[in-house]
Design a protein around this motif. Structure first.
Motif, PDB file in Angstrom:
ATOM      1  N   TRP A 416       0.822  -1.222   0.000  1.00  0.00           N
ATOM      2  CA  TRP A 416       0.000   0.000   0.000  1.00  0.00           C
ATOM      3  C   TRP A 416       0.850   1.264   0.000  1.00  0.00           C
ATOM      4  O   TRP A 416       0.552   2.225  -0.717  1.00  0.00           O
ATOM      5  N   TYR A 417       1.893   1.283   0.803  1.00  0.00           N
ATOM      6  CA  TYR A 417       2.702   2.500   0.943  1.00  0.00           C
ATOM      7  C   TYR A 417       3.429   2.815  -0.353  1.00  0.00           C
ATOM      8  O   TYR A 417       3.527   3.977  -0.766  1.00  0.00           O
ATOM      9  N   HIS A 418       3.917   1.797  -1.005  1.00  0.00           N
ATOM     10  CA  HIS A 418       4.602   1.923  -2.287  1.00  0.00           C
ATOM     11  C   HIS A 418       3.664   2.537  -3.333  1.00  0.00           C
ATOM     12  O   HIS A 418       3.977   3.546  -3.969  1.00  0.00           O
ATOM     13  N   TRP A 419       2.477   1.929  -3.505  1.00  0.00           N
ATOM     14  CA  TRP A 419       1.544   2.385  -4.536  1.00  0.00           C
ATOM     15  C   TRP A 419       0.916   3.722  -4.167  1.00  0.00           C
ATOM     16  O   TRP A 419       0.720   4.583  -5.040  1.00  0.00           O
ATOM     17  N   LEU A 420       0.590   3.916  -2.901  1.00  0.00           N
ATOM     18  CA  LEU A 420       0.051   5.214  -2.471  1.00  0.00           C
ATOM     19  C   LEU A 420       1.043   6.332  -2.747  1.00  0.00           C
ATOM     20  O   LEU A 420       0.672   7.410  -3.238  1.00  0.00           O
ATOM     21  N   THR A 421       2.308   6.093  -2.436  1.00  0.00           N
ATOM     22  CA  THR A 421       3.333   7.116  -2.628  1.00  0.00           C
ATOM     23  C   THR A 421       3.441   7.514  -4.090  1.00  0.00           C
ATOM     24  O   THR A 421       3.465   8.705  -4.426  1.00  0.00           O
ATOM     25  N   TYR A 427       0.091  12.777  -8.638  1.00  0.00           N
ATOM     26  CA  TYR A 427      -0.931  13.824  -8.672  1.00  0.00           C
ATOM     27  C   TYR A 427      -0.380  15.133  -8.115  1.00  0.00           C
ATOM     28  O   TYR A 427      -0.623  16.214  -8.671  1.00  0.00           O
ATOM     29  N   ASN A 428       0.365  15.070  -7.034  1.00  0.00           N
ATOM     30  CA  ASN A 428       0.868  16.275  -6.376  1.00  0.00           C
ATOM     31  C   ASN A 428       2.232  16.008  -5.766  1.00  0.00           C
ATOM     32  O   ASN A 428       2.334  15.596  -4.601  1.00  0.00           O
ATOM     33  N   PRO A 429       3.304  16.234  -6.525  1.00  0.00           N
ATOM     34  CA  PRO A 429       4.643  15.964  -5.990  1.00  0.00           C
ATOM     35  C   PRO A 429       5.059  16.910  -4.866  1.00  0.00           C
ATOM     36  O   PRO A 429       6.100  16.683  -4.228  1.00  0.00           O
ATOM     37  N   ASP A 430       4.258  17.936  -4.607  1.00  0.00           N
ATOM     38  CA  ASP A 430       4.554  18.839  -3.492  1.00  0.00           C
ATOM     39  C   ASP A 430       4.043  18.300  -2.161  1.00  0.00           C
ATOM     40  O   ASP A 430       4.271  18.926  -1.114  1.00  0.00           O
ATOM     41  N   LEU A 431       3.356  17.189  -2.196  1.00  0.00           N
ATOM     42  CA  LEU A 431       2.883  16.594  -0.946  1.00  0.00           C
ATOM     43  C   LEU A 431       4.088  16.271  -0.072  1.00  0.00           C
ATOM     44  O   LEU A 431       4.994  15.544  -0.471  1.00  0.00           O
ATOM     45  N   GLY A 432       4.109  16.812   1.147  1.00  0.00           N
ATOM     46  CA  GLY A 432       5.307  16.737   1.968  1.00  0.00           C
ATOM     47  C   GLY A 432       5.413  15.466   2.791  1.00  0.00           C
ATOM     48  O   GLY A 432       4.445  14.704   2.962  1.00  0.00           O
ATOM     49  N   ASN A 433       6.597  15.256   3.329  1.00  0.00           N
ATOM     50  CA  ASN A 433       6.827  14.074   4.153  1.00  0.00           C
ATOM     51  C   ASN A 433       5.979  14.072   5.416  1.00  0.00           C
ATOM     52  O   ASN A 433       5.692  13.005   5.974  1.00  0.00           O
ATOM     53  N   ASP A 434       5.584  15.252   5.879  1.00  0.00           N
ATOM     54  CA  ASP A 434       4.753  15.300   7.070  1.00  0.00           C
ATOM     55  C   ASP A 434       3.444  14.543   6.852  1.00  0.00           C
ATOM     56  O   ASP A 434       2.917  13.919   7.775  1.00  0.00           O
TER      57      ASP A 434
END
Length: 660
Positions: A416-421, A427-434
């Motif tokens: 899940w984490y792989h595909w979600l990432t 869609y939005n590469p600005d989505l932050g690590n937080d």
């Protein structure tokens, strides 16, 4: 909370804002269309779960690339195989792809991850999907699987999948008529469309699996019956499935001994004309036509397909393999550099993003994917799609510690984490690590989410660090989780990449890594090393693996509180073990090459010591893997992965160094 459709926003875009109305604070979801409203609603729901209602933060987001899809090599039937069918992953999932519950869960998950299309890849899907006028006898009832004892390797061009021993030993896994099949896929496409997900069917050519030679059909390109059959099949596929967004093809594979123009003439006479026939019958229907740029040139293709390129109802785009078979190799790729100028000013492409690396273990490195996606050239990009040729992402069949009655989990749920990432950053590469830390905290509240994020990131970086240095660009040339390939690329009888192959194989051209022979030559000449040396790569691998392993004792204190978390920590540990193995192996290979060049015995001793350490970590890796996952397992590109056999190969590396 209130919502509205904001026509001022781009398709799929949304914004969350807070507004005061009548003394009340309202959260407003604004969107440019229904898809944007869905994504905005998903974002709002996620923020409420993660931060509570009072913690919802205003945001405005839009799609970084328009098309964000998956590559699904679909094993429809032994009679209509895909490229991946000669593997356990496909054989274990033939029934899965005809399971309604699979598709509803799969499509719901893709929508949450912000994917908006599915591409079904097959060598020749038509007999399993449509009834073609004039060729009705080809349509196949039921779903069959072969019970043959499979060979380890089949031709990489996908011929021979209809050998008599394969088709004469079959079982029926689902009783279903062709009409019921058509109804099934219409329902699947309807369910997908309601979640902003389009479907495409894409083929390799020329394959005629499932036709049984009926009507005189052969795979000969100059057979007029074959041309007519393919043209009518393409048309009928589009007419049968009104929600099918488009079709695509690859020229190559089984187009033997002909030039590119002959390939393209055949492709236009079949697929191109079939699309034109469909749009003539359904004027105004928008159809996307995807032509993979493979063994041919973009402008030559465009010239041949000019009637489609210019047609107002057809969106003609290319597909190009952006990172060859290994996305997890470098955030900087170079293979597209000669292709992009050939597109000119008008043509666009979607990028094939191949993961032929992480099948077994749960990989997750948002920092890597974010940088990778941001480096894709935006001016010619229409989108991208992610998937594998050596794996079928259906339901998990490898896990051994499945509890009694525990169903087979979807692969994209296990990973899940792989595909979600990938989906969310696409869609939005600005989505932050937080946000990723918060999502980990939500899923595993018993663990320190930030420590888990860092451990997972560090362990996962073993893949690009290793493959960026030890570069076998195609799937049959390198599989990192088993340190093997087909025998030819490995230059060993077993396919294992031994210490000699680690000396001789080159590096990824998008990195500044220095291959071992160049490093040795520079050392002998007393020259300065311009780039990352092999020993620097080994050091980086040690650093990443050690950081993950150092974080695990604290994370291990949560064991027993969550089966999924236990499995995740096991996979992080396995990736770290693999990193230690490759670090010591690269070190040993470098020292062995230096010994061979200089005759210095200390170098040989260092090589033996490093390779002995490598064996220690490899045995830890294979012992734990063997406890958790089925062994052996069969892949269609590098054959059988058998930990016991591989353990013996690793031991042989030490002997190679001792022999000099």
């Amino acid at each position: 909370m209130s919502t509205f459709s904001g026509r001022f926003l781009e398709p799929e875009a949304f914004e969350l804002t807070a507004r005061n109305a009548g003394g009340r604070s309202n959260i407003v979801v604004g969107a440019g269309d229904a898809a944007g409203l869905m994504y905005g609603g998903l974002e709002l729901a996620e923020q409420i779960r993660l931060y509570d209602l009072d913690g919802v933060k205003p945001t405005s987001q839009k799609a970084h690339v328009a098309m964000r899809g998956v590559k699904f090599n679909i094993p429809l039937d032994v009679r209509t195989p895909s490229y991946s069918d000669m593997s356990d992953a496909a054989q274990e999932n033939i029934a899965t792809v005809w399971d309604w519950d699979f598709w509803t869960e799969y499509l719901d998950t893709l929508a949450r991850y912000r994917f908006n299309y599915v591409s079904l890849w097959s060598l020749h899907p038509f007999p399993s999907l449509v009834k073609v006028p004039g060729y009705e006898d080809i349509a196949l009832d039921d779903v069959q699987r072969s019970t043959v004892t499979w060979a380890e390797d089949y031709p990489t061009i996908a011929t021979g999948y209809d050998a008599p021993e394969i088709l004469e030993n079959v079982e029926v896994v689902k009783r279903i008529t062709i009409d019921e099949k058509i109804d099934f896929w219409r329902r699947v496409m309807r369910y997908a469309k309601d979640r902003n997900i389009d479907f495409y069917v894409i083929t390799w050519n020329v394959f005629t699996y499932g036709t049984d030679g009926k009507y005189g059909i052969t795979d000969a390109m100059d057979n007029p019956v074959t041309v007519d059959y393919f043209r009518k099949s393409v048309k009928q596929l589009l007419l049968t499935y009104p929600l099918l967004r488009g079709v695509g093809l690859t020229t190559g594979e089984n187009m033997r001994d002909v030039g590119f123009q002959e390939k393209e003439d055949w492709a236009f006479a079949t697929y191109g004309q079939g699309v034109l026939d469909a749009v003539a019958e359904q004027p105004g229907r928008q159809i996307r036509f995807i032509h993979r740029q493979h063994q041919t040139k973009a402008q030559d293709i465009a010239a041949t397909f000019a009637p489609l390129v210019k047609h107002p109802d057809v969106d003609f785009i290319f597909s190009f393999k952006y990172a060859q078979a290994h996305v997890m190799s470098s955030t900087t790729q170079t293979f597209h550099e000669s292709f992009v100028p050939s597109l000119g000013d008008e043509l666009k492409t979607i990028w094939t993003q191949r993961n032929d690396d992480a099948y077994l273990l749960r990989w997750g490195a948002p920092n890597f994917f974010r940088e990778f996606i941001n480096n894709i050239p935006s001016d010619v990009t229409q989108g991208m799609y992610y998937g594998s040729d050596q794996w079928v992402w259906g339901r998990d069949w490898l896990t051994l510690d499945r509890g009694e009655g525990e169903p087979r989990e979807l692969e994209i749920k296990k990973h899940w984490y792989h595909w979600l990432t990938w989906g969310r950053l696409g869609y939005n590469p600005d989505l932050g690590n937080d946000r990723f830390v918060a999502l980990l905290g939500e899923r595993f509240p018993q663990a320190n989410a930030e420590e888990l994020f860092n451990a997972w990131q560090n362990a996962s970086m073993v893949y690009p660090l290793t493959t960026g240095f030890h570069w076998g660009q195609f799937d049959f040339q390198w599989y990192i989780e088993a340190c093997r390939s087909r025998p030819g690329p490995a230059q060993t009888e077993s396919g294992f990449h031994d210490v000699n192959r680690f000396i001789t194989l080159g590096v990824h051209p998008g990195t500044d890594n220095v291959a071992i022979p160049e490093y040795v030559a520079a050392m002998q000449a007393g020259a300065t090393i311009d780039g990352t040396s092999p020993l620097d790569v080994a050091t980086a691998l040690h650093r990443r693996a050690d950081a993950a392993l150092e974080a695990l004792p604290t994370l291990d204190e949560t064991r027993g509180t969550s089966v999924e978390l236990d499995r995740t920590l096991n996979d992080i540990r396995l990736m770290a073990y693999l990193g230690k193995y490759y670090a010591f192996k690269i070190h040993g290979a470098t020292e062995l090459a230096l010994f061979r060049a200089t005759g210095e015995r200390a170098r040989q001793q260092s090589a033996v010591a490093a390779l002995t350490e490598a064996q220690t970590w490899w045995l830890r890796y294979t012992t734990l893997s063997g406890e958790l996952y089925r062994n052996p397992f069969w892949t269609n590109r590098v054959g059988i992965v058998d930990w016991v056999e591989l353990n013996a190969e690793v031991a042989r590396d030490i002997q190679i160094a001792q022999d000099g």
